[in-house]
Design a protein around this motif. Structure first.
Motif, short mmCIF file in Angstrom:
data_model
loop_
_atom_site.label_atom_id
_atom_site.label_comp_id
_atom_site.label_asym_id
_atom_site.label_seq_id
_atom_site.Cartn_x
_atom_site.Cartn_y
_atom_site.Cartn_z
N PHE A 208 0.80 -1.20 0.31
CA PHE A 208 -0.45 0.18 -0.11
C PHE A 208 0.39 1.47 -0.43
O PHE A 208 1.88 0.96 0.54
CB PHE A 208 -0.91 0.25 1.29
CG PHE A 208 -2.43 -1.02 1.38
CD1 PHE A 208 -2.87 -0.70 0.56
CD2 PHE A 208 -1.95 -2.54 1.70
CE1 PHE A 208 -4.45 -1.31 0.55
CE2 PHE A 208 -3.18 -2.86 1.26
CZ PHE A 208 -3.68 -3.15 1.00
N ASP A 209 0.56 2.24 -0.58
CA ASP A 209 0.59 3.74 -0.37
C ASP A 209 1.50 4.06 0.34
O ASP A 209 1.56 4.74 1.19
CB ASP A 209 0.87 4.04 -1.74
CG ASP A 209 0.54 3.75 -3.02
OD1 ASP A 209 1.72 3.37 -3.61
OD2 ASP A 209 -0.38 3.85 -3.68
N GLU A 210 -0.23 4.28 1.26
CA GLU A 210 -0.66 4.81 2.28
C GLU A 210 -1.35 3.47 3.69
O GLU A 210 -1.95 3.55 3.23
CB GLU A 210 -1.18 6.06 2.19
CG GLU A 210 -0.90 7.18 1.45
CD GLU A 210 -1.87 8.47 1.50
OE1 GLU A 210 -2.77 8.25 2.27
OE2 GLU A 210 -1.64 8.97 0.35
N THR A 211 -0.72 3.82 4.98
CA THR A 211 -1.31 3.10 5.88
C THR A 211 -1.88 3.62 6.83
O THR A 211 -1.20 5.01 7.75
CB THR A 211 -0.77 2.14 6.70
OG1 THR A 211 1.03 2.55 6.62
CG2 THR A 211 -0.08 1.39 5.12
N TYR A 212 -2.91 3.59 7.93
CA TYR A 212 -3.37 4.67 8.78
C TYR A 212 -3.54 3.51 10.34
O TYR A 212 -4.39 2.51 9.85
CB TYR A 212 -4.63 5.12 8.53
CG TYR A 212 -4.47 6.64 8.05
CD1 TYR A 212 -4.48 6.98 8.05
CD2 TYR A 212 -4.11 5.83 6.24
CE1 TYR A 212 -3.56 8.41 6.73
CE2 TYR A 212 -4.49 6.97 5.00
CZ TYR A 212 -4.85 8.34 6.04
OH TYR A 212 -3.45 8.81 4.94
N SER A 213 -3.26 3.40 11.21
CA SER A 213 -3.36 2.59 11.89
C SER A 213 -3.99 2.79 13.25
O SER A 213 -4.38 3.45 13.51
CB SER A 213 -1.98 1.85 12.36
OG SER A 213 -1.84 0.46 13.55
N GLY A 214 -4.65 2.01 13.77
CA GLY A 214 -6.20 1.83 14.63
C GLY A 214 -7.45 2.07 14.66
O GLY A 214 -8.14 0.66 13.55
#
Length: 230
Positions: A208-214
């Motif tokens: 993935f180009d961008e990742t967001y954790s939560g």
């Protein structure tokens, strides 16, 4: 106007009280996948399988959408473009939240399927073994769920939409169930920006180009807000 394809998995519904494969003490923890999620399991013990999905159907009927579902419905309603949700989930929480452009690639708890003629109809809250198909009248009703070893629904349309996507996002997915785990690679090959939003990194997070954790209820509204305000 951007074209957006969003893949959702069990993680987005977990906050609504619907368990994943890995939850301890949940419905899945009490059964082997081979017994309740394969054609062979159904052939061997149809009562066990019908009872299992009756329990899941009752649980899903009581569940309410969370902030992540609501945010995606808002994105579809307000984004000046084309938003498609492809879900691995068999619950109807996206629809309850207001999303209208949803493809259920693994089937739906609210649907029954005739194993003989493939007719579909609205499933009762509690199905019974040997239930007759309203179309061909044969006693071959089963839950309209894509089990392991079966081909997911809508694959041609999904592949076509991935080829046109400007943005592909995966939310609450593990990255270990194919073909869904391969969607990021397909979308990237066609030039889409790829985004993962997950409580924990998936097995394909590096693609993935961008990742967001939560939590999905926190990351998804923020991501949607960013898209709508861009």
């Amino acid at each position: 106007m951007p074209k957006i394809v969003i893949l959702t998995g069990a993680g987005i519904s977990a906050e609504s009280g619907l368990g994943t494969f890995r939850d301890e003490g949940g419905l899945w923890a009490r059964h082997r996948i081979e017994d309740v999620a394969t054609p062979e399991g159904f052939a061997s013990n149809p009562q066990l399988v019908v009872d299992f999905y009756n329990a899941r159907r009752a649980q899903a009927a009581e569940a309410s959408p969370n902030a992540a579902h609501a945010a995606l419905a808002r994105l579809e309603a307000e984004m000046p473009g084309d938003v498609l949700i492809v879900t691995q989930n068999v619950d109807a929480l996206h629809e309850k939240a207001g999303s209208q452009n949803v493809l259920h690639m693994h089937g739906a708890l609210t649907s029954a399927l005739c194993a003989a003629c493939e007719h579909r109809w609205n499933a009762p809250l509690a199905m019974t073994v040997g239930e007759a198909c309203p179309s061909c009248e044969r006693p071959t009703a089963r839950p309209d769920i894509v089990w392991f070893g079966e081909i997911p629904y809508h694959m041609e349309e999904i592949e076509a939409r991935l080829s046109e996507a400007d943005i592909f996002a995966a939310i609450g997915t593990s990255g270990n169930v194919y073909p869904a785990a391969g969607f990021v690679q397909a979308a990237a090959a066609y030039g889409a920006l790829t985004v993962e939003l997950n409580l924990e990194p998936s097995l394909v997070v590096s693609q993935f180009d961008e990742t967001y954790s939560g939590l999905a209820s926190e990351t998804v509204p923020k991501w949607v807000g960013g898209l709508l305000n861009a």
